[in-house]
Design an enzyme around this catalytic site. Structure first.
Site, PDB file in Angstrom:
ATOM      1  N   CYS A 112      24.664 -50.323  -7.144  1.00  0.00           N
ATOM      2  CA  CYS A 112      25.591 -50.734  -6.082  1.00  0.00           C
ATOM      3  C   CYS A 112      26.913 -51.277  -6.641  1.00  0.00           C
ATOM      4  O   CYS A 112      27.991 -50.807  -6.291  1.00  0.00           O
ATOM      5  CB  CYS A 112      24.897 -51.772  -5.205  1.00  0.00           C
ATOM      6  N   LYS A 116      33.868 -47.652  -2.578  1.00  0.00           N
ATOM      7  CA  LYS A 116      34.708 -48.189  -1.502  1.00  0.00           C
ATOM      8  C   LYS A 116      36.098 -48.559  -2.010  1.00  0.00           C
ATOM      9  O   LYS A 116      37.074 -48.508  -1.256  1.00  0.00           O
ATOM     10  CB  LYS A 116      34.035 -49.375  -0.829  1.00  0.00           C
ATOM     11  N   GLY A 139      26.294 -30.703  -1.279  1.00  0.00           N
ATOM     12  CA  GLY A 139      25.596 -31.739  -0.513  1.00  0.00           C
ATOM     13  C   GLY A 139      26.516 -32.412   0.483  1.00  0.00           C
ATOM     14  O   GLY A 139      27.483 -33.063   0.089  1.00  0.00           O
ATOM     15  N   TYR A 175      26.046 -38.482   2.987  1.00  0.00           N
ATOM     16  CA  TYR A 175      27.119 -39.479   3.064  1.00  0.00           C
ATOM     17  C   TYR A 175      27.890 -39.647   1.766  1.00  0.00           C
ATOM     18  O   TYR A 175      29.115 -39.767   1.783  1.00  0.00           O
ATOM     19  CB  TYR A 175      26.606 -40.815   3.626  1.00  0.00           C
ATOM     20  N   GLU A 213      26.531 -27.222   2.055  1.00  0.00           N
ATOM     21  CA  GLU A 213      25.350 -27.960   2.521  1.00  0.00           C
ATOM     22  C   GLU A 213      24.248 -26.961   2.860  1.00  0.00           C
ATOM     23  O   GLU A 213      24.484 -25.990   3.586  1.00  0.00           O
ATOM     24  CB  GLU A 213      25.727 -28.816   3.742  1.00  0.00           C
ATOM     25  N   VAL A 267      23.104 -34.399  -3.944  1.00  0.00           N
ATOM     26  CA  VAL A 267      22.100 -33.844  -3.026  1.00  0.00           C
ATOM     27  C   VAL A 267      20.984 -34.846  -2.705  1.00  0.00           C
ATOM     28  O   VAL A 267      19.965 -34.470  -2.146  1.00  0.00           O
ATOM     29  CB  VAL A 267      21.487 -32.547  -3.589  1.00  0.00           C
ATOM     30  N   ARG A 290      18.917 -38.877  -3.762  1.00  0.00           N
ATOM     31  CA  ARG A 290      18.513 -39.768  -4.847  1.00  0.00           C
ATOM     32  C   ARG A 290      16.989 -39.890  -4.891  1.00  0.00           C
ATOM     33  O   ARG A 290      16.326 -39.694  -3.882  1.00  0.00           O
ATOM     34  CB  ARG A 290      19.166 -41.147  -4.661  1.00  0.00           C
ATOM     35  N   ALA A 347      21.914 -50.815   0.113  1.00  0.00           N
ATOM     36  CA  ALA A 347      21.988 -52.073  -0.630  1.00  0.00           C
ATOM     37  C   ALA A 347      21.538 -53.263   0.213  1.00  0.00           C
ATOM     38  O   ALA A 347      20.813 -54.140  -0.271  1.00  0.00           O
ATOM     39  CB  ALA A 347      23.418 -52.289  -1.110  1.00  0.00           C
ATOM     40  N   HIS A 391      41.101 -60.260  22.905  1.00  0.00           N
ATOM     41  CA  HIS A 391      41.958 -59.121  23.218  1.00  0.00           C
ATOM     42  C   HIS A 391      43.264 -59.232  22.449  1.00  0.00           C
ATOM     43  O   HIS A 391      43.791 -60.333  22.331  1.00  0.00           O
ATOM     44  CB  HIS A 391      42.247 -59.102  24.718  1.00  0.00           C
TER      45      HIS A 391
HETATM   46  C1  LIG Z   1      28.116 -43.432  -4.861  1.00  0.00           C
HETATM   47  C2  LIG Z   1      27.200 -44.343  -4.102  1.00  0.00           C
HETATM   48  C3  LIG Z   1      27.678 -45.044  -3.018  1.00  0.00           C
HETATM   49  C4  LIG Z   1      26.843 -45.896  -2.307  1.00  0.00           C
HETATM   50  N1  LIG Z   1      27.367 -46.575  -1.255  1.00  0.00           N
HETATM   51  C5  LIG Z   1      26.586 -47.425  -0.560  1.00  0.00           C
HETATM   52  C6  LIG Z   1      27.130 -48.191   0.499  1.00  0.00           C
HETATM   53  O1  LIG Z   1      28.309 -48.089   0.820  1.00  0.00           O
HETATM   54  N2  LIG Z   1      26.304 -49.039   1.144  1.00  0.00           N
HETATM   55  C7  LIG Z   1      24.980 -49.167   0.809  1.00  0.00           C
HETATM   56  O2  LIG Z   1      24.277 -49.959   1.437  1.00  0.00           O
HETATM   57  N3  LIG Z   1      24.441 -48.447  -0.188  1.00  0.00           N
HETATM   58  C8  LIG Z   1      25.215 -47.587  -0.884  1.00  0.00           C
HETATM   59  N4  LIG Z   1      24.680 -46.890  -1.930  1.00  0.00           N
HETATM   60  C9  LIG Z   1      23.244 -47.062  -2.228  1.00  0.00           C
HETATM   61  C10 LIG Z   1      23.012 -48.369  -3.007  1.00  0.00           C
HETATM   62  O3  LIG Z   1      23.753 -48.329  -4.200  1.00  0.00           O
HETATM   63  C11 LIG Z   1      21.535 -48.544  -3.291  1.00  0.00           C
HETATM   64  O4  LIG Z   1      20.806 -48.478  -2.089  1.00  0.00           O
HETATM   65  C12 LIG Z   1      21.271 -49.902  -3.954  1.00  0.00           C
HETATM   66  O5  LIG Z   1      21.977 -50.011  -5.161  1.00  0.00           O
HETATM   67  C13 LIG Z   1      19.791 -50.092  -4.201  1.00  0.00           C
HETATM   68  O6  LIG Z   1      19.576 -51.324  -4.789  1.00  0.00           O
HETATM   69  P1  LIG Z   1      18.329 -51.599  -5.712  1.00  0.00           P
HETATM   70  O7  LIG Z   1      18.415 -53.045  -6.087  1.00  0.00           O
HETATM   71  O8  LIG Z   1      17.102 -51.105  -5.076  1.00  0.00           O
HETATM   72  O9  LIG Z   1      18.525 -50.695  -7.009  1.00  0.00           O
HETATM   73  P2  LIG Z   1      19.719 -50.347  -7.975  1.00  0.00           P
HETATM   74  O10 LIG Z   1      21.018 -50.810  -7.507  1.00  0.00           O
HETATM   75  O11 LIG Z   1      19.536 -48.899  -8.259  1.00  0.00           O
HETATM   76  O12 LIG Z   1      19.373 -51.182  -9.268  1.00  0.00           O
HETATM   77  C14 LIG Z   1      18.202 -50.962 -10.006  1.00  0.00           C
HETATM   78  C15 LIG Z   1      18.392 -51.514 -11.401  1.00  0.00           C
HETATM   79  O13 LIG Z   1      17.133 -51.461 -12.067  1.00  0.00           O
HETATM   80  C16 LIG Z   1      17.356 -51.125 -13.423  1.00  0.00           C
HETATM   81  N5  LIG Z   1      16.096 -50.571 -13.943  1.00  0.00           N
HETATM   82  C17 LIG Z   1      15.440 -49.459 -13.498  1.00  0.00           C
HETATM   83  N6  LIG Z   1      14.283 -49.296 -14.170  1.00  0.00           N
HETATM   84  C18 LIG Z   1      14.209 -50.313 -15.057  1.00  0.00           C
HETATM   85  C19 LIG Z   1      13.252 -50.693 -16.038  1.00  0.00           C
HETATM   86  N7  LIG Z   1      12.133 -49.989 -16.235  1.00  0.00           N
HETATM   87  N8  LIG Z   1      13.507 -51.787 -16.783  1.00  0.00           N
HETATM   88  C20 LIG Z   1      14.638 -52.518 -16.604  1.00  0.00           C
HETATM   89  N9  LIG Z   1      15.571 -52.214 -15.691  1.00  0.00           N
HETATM   90  C21 LIG Z   1      15.353 -51.133 -14.916  1.00  0.00           C
HETATM   91  C22 LIG Z   1      18.483 -50.109 -13.361  1.00  0.00           C
HETATM   92  O14 LIG Z   1      19.157 -50.035 -14.591  1.00  0.00           O
HETATM   93  C23 LIG Z   1      19.356 -50.684 -12.239  1.00  0.00           C
HETATM   94  O15 LIG Z   1      20.370 -51.525 -12.758  1.00  0.00           O
HETATM   95  C24 LIG Z   1      25.486 -46.036  -2.682  1.00  0.00           C
HETATM   96  C25 LIG Z   1      24.988 -45.338  -3.779  1.00  0.00           C
HETATM   97  C26 LIG Z   1      25.831 -44.500  -4.486  1.00  0.00           C
HETATM   98  C27 LIG Z   1      25.282 -43.763  -5.671  1.00  0.00           C
END
Ligand SMILES: Cc1cc2nc3c(=O)[nH]c(=O)nc-3n(C[C@H](O)[C@H](O)[C@H](O)COP(=O)(O)OP(=O)(O)OC[C@H]3O[C@@H](n4cnc5c(N)ncnc54)[C@H](O)[C@@H]3O)c2cc1C
Length: 472
Positions: free
Chosen positions: A43, A52, A181, A184, A204, A270, A272, A320, A445
């Site tokens: 994120c 963003k 893809g 979003y 798509e 496409v 995640r 997120a 307003h």
């Molecule tokens: C381009 C893009 C735009 C996005 N825009 C939005 C948005 O506008 N709004 C929104 O809500 N969501 C958005 N998302 C989705 C959002 O980023 C994710 O839903 C969010 O980051 C998920 O959070 P998380 O804590 O589950 O995992 P992540 O943010 O994926 O973090 C997981 C962490 O775990 C670490 N990790 C994994 N396995 C291990 C391990 N075995 N040992 C140690 N560390 C490990 C990784 O390195 C990573 O840092 C977007 C995603 C992308 C790719």
């Protein structure tokens, strides 16, 4: 082998993990966070925030270019300095991730850099640069997130074929960009590149873009893409590409016919996939589902005692704020709060296209499926004084309510700043508000939220600023 003891160990420092860690520390737990890459996760580093930042810059450029209509004359063209833009984006990422690290320190949260793996109940192994650390934990929270899916023929090299990560750190604006893809992420980035000068084509595989999005909202975005000159090929499968001269020649199959696109850059978005492999899940008896998600209960407990899972790895929607909320719930549950539970009723979903789309709760078909008799109120931004003063009148707000009880079941919007407007609808759902509650809240307003109020009034056929024929 180094050894550590933690009351709570959190694997992954994204918006799920870091929020869970801070809350657990606030609740008095001794917390250890393991992160193999960067604090802030997808994120903050290569997701929500950097995308963003770029999108905001692209939108500002477009607003400046359109300002002539408002009597503001701009001498010359707005030029894009890619290095400065990427640097500015990077500075925001640095501030935010630095902020999380500093909060960790102030809460006494320890961090280890390395790859974590469960090694049986109460035991976790971390492989880092300097060897392996064994952590004895009381409770573990898995917040390992997700990664982009790669499709055959389009291996991410972040040169010719970008994943979203490559697209967030460009060295130039490609003249011709093919986005694979129409979800979003592809559309948000595709529109950004169109705004800064790329000729964009979106391919798509499904019959529509933004699959799963409220259909009337998705239609407004479709029309807007066409107005911008972004070509969209639906029912089209990207098969592969080859390099010819300086160009990338992409072959696409649509309705049984082969089509060829010559472009300078490919962006493949496409979907995640959850990071649930190589986590040692089998050592505590957890088996992910066919898509790789870890099943959890309302408190985000997995099937293994003292192991919780949150965020992208724990199922859809991969957003997120869903991850963060789950982090708060898991931390509270670990600290002994029996009432802590994740309530999925009001998870907003925002798409930062132009116009933006935002939704919370049930769509009309989903309401029918669940046995409600839905009633709908809809109000257009074209009838909003505030939208007119901003010269942004595309779109509408739609309220879906239960005919029997007047309770708000869902709110769907497309238009200016709906990413901000959806918060009021989220609160309405969270509190079980009725349409009457939304309609009788006095809205300042002239503001865009008045459109939410009028859409609620429209449910009862009583919107003041549009004509609604009397219902029989
Ligand atoms: C381009 C893009 C735009 C996005 N825009 C939005 C948005 O506008 N709004 C929104 O809500 N969501 C958005 N998302 C989705 C959002 O980023 C994710 O839903 C969010 O980051 C998920 O959070 P998380 O804590 O589950 O995992 P992540 O943010 O994926 O973090 C997981 C962490 O775990 C670490 N990790 C994994 N396995 C291990 C391990 N075995 N040992 C140690 N560390 C490990 C990784 O390195 C990573 O840092 C977007 C995603 C992308 C790719």
């Amino acid at each position: 082998m180094a050894e550590k003891i933690a009351e709570v160990v959190v694997v992954g420092a994204g918006p799920g993990g870091y929020v869970a860690a801070i809350r657990a520390a606030q609740l008095g737990k001794r917390v250890l966070v393991v992160e193999r890459d960067q604090i802030g996760g997808i994120c903050l580093n290569v997701g929500c925030i950097p995308s963003k930042a770029l999108i905001a810059a692209g939108s500002l450029k477009e607003r400046i270019e359109r300002a002539g209509k408002l009597g503001l004359k701009i001498a010359g063209k707005v030029e894009v300095d890619v290095a400065t833009l990427v640097g500015w984006k990077g500075s925001i990422v640095k501030q935010l991730t630095g902020g999380v690290s500093s909060l960790f320190k102030r809460h006494g949260i320890e961090t280890i850099a390395g790859d974590a793996k469960l090694a049986g109940p109460g035991r976790l192994e971390v492989k880092g640069k300097d060897g392996t650390t064994v952590v004895q934990y009381g409770d573990a929270i898995l917040a390992t997130g997700s990664r982009p899916i790669e499709i055959p023929g389009f291996k991410f090299d972040e040169k010719d074929v970008w994943s979203s990560t490559g697209a967030l750190a460009p060295s130039r604006v490609p003249k011709r960009l093919l986005v694979i893809g129409g979800g979003y992420i592809g559309l948000e980035l595709g529109i950004f590149y169109s705004k800064v000068g790329s000729a964009v084509t979106v391919v798509e595989m499904l019959p529509t873009i933004l699959p799963g999005t409220e259909s009337d909202c998705a239609l407004v975005v479709s029309k807007s893409l066409a107005k911008r000159g972004i070509a969209v090929r639906t029912n089209a499968k990207a098969l592969g590409y080859e390099k010819k001269g300086g160009a990338l020649v992409v072959t696409v199959e649509k309705d049984g016919q082969k089509e060829v696109f010559e472009v300078d850059q490919i962006l493949s978005t496409v979907g995640r996939r959850p990071n649930s492999e190589n986590l040692g899940l089998e050592t505590v008896g957890i088996k992910p589902d066919a898509k790789g998600f870890i099943a959890v209960d309302a408190q985000r407990r997995t099937s293994a005692a003292h192991v919780y899972a949150i965020g992208d790895v724990a199922g859809q929607p991969m957003l997120a704020h869903k991850a963060s909320r789950e982090g708060l719930v898991a931390a509270a549950a670990i600290a002994g709060d029996k009432s802590a539970a994740f309530d999925p009723v009001g998870i907003p979903a925002v798409i930062f296209t132009d116009p933006e789309v935002a939704s919370v709760g049930l769509t009309e078909p989903q309401a029918v499926e669940k046995g409600y008799t839905p009633v709908i109120g809809r109000f257009p931004f074209a009838a909003s004084g505030r939208a007119m003063t901003r010269d942004e009148t595309e779109g509408f707000v739609k309220v879906v309510a239960d005919k029997k009880t007047d309770v708000v079941l869902g709110v769907h919007m497309v238009g200016p700043d709906v990413s901000e407007l959806i918060a009021e609808a989220g609160l309405a759902l969270e509190m079980g508000a009725t349409v009457e509650d939304l309609a009788s809240t006095i809205h300042a307003h002239p503001t865009l939220p008045e459109v939410v109020m009028e859409a609620a009034e429209a449910v009862h056929g009583m919107a003041v600023h549009i004509f609604q024929p009397k219902r029989a």
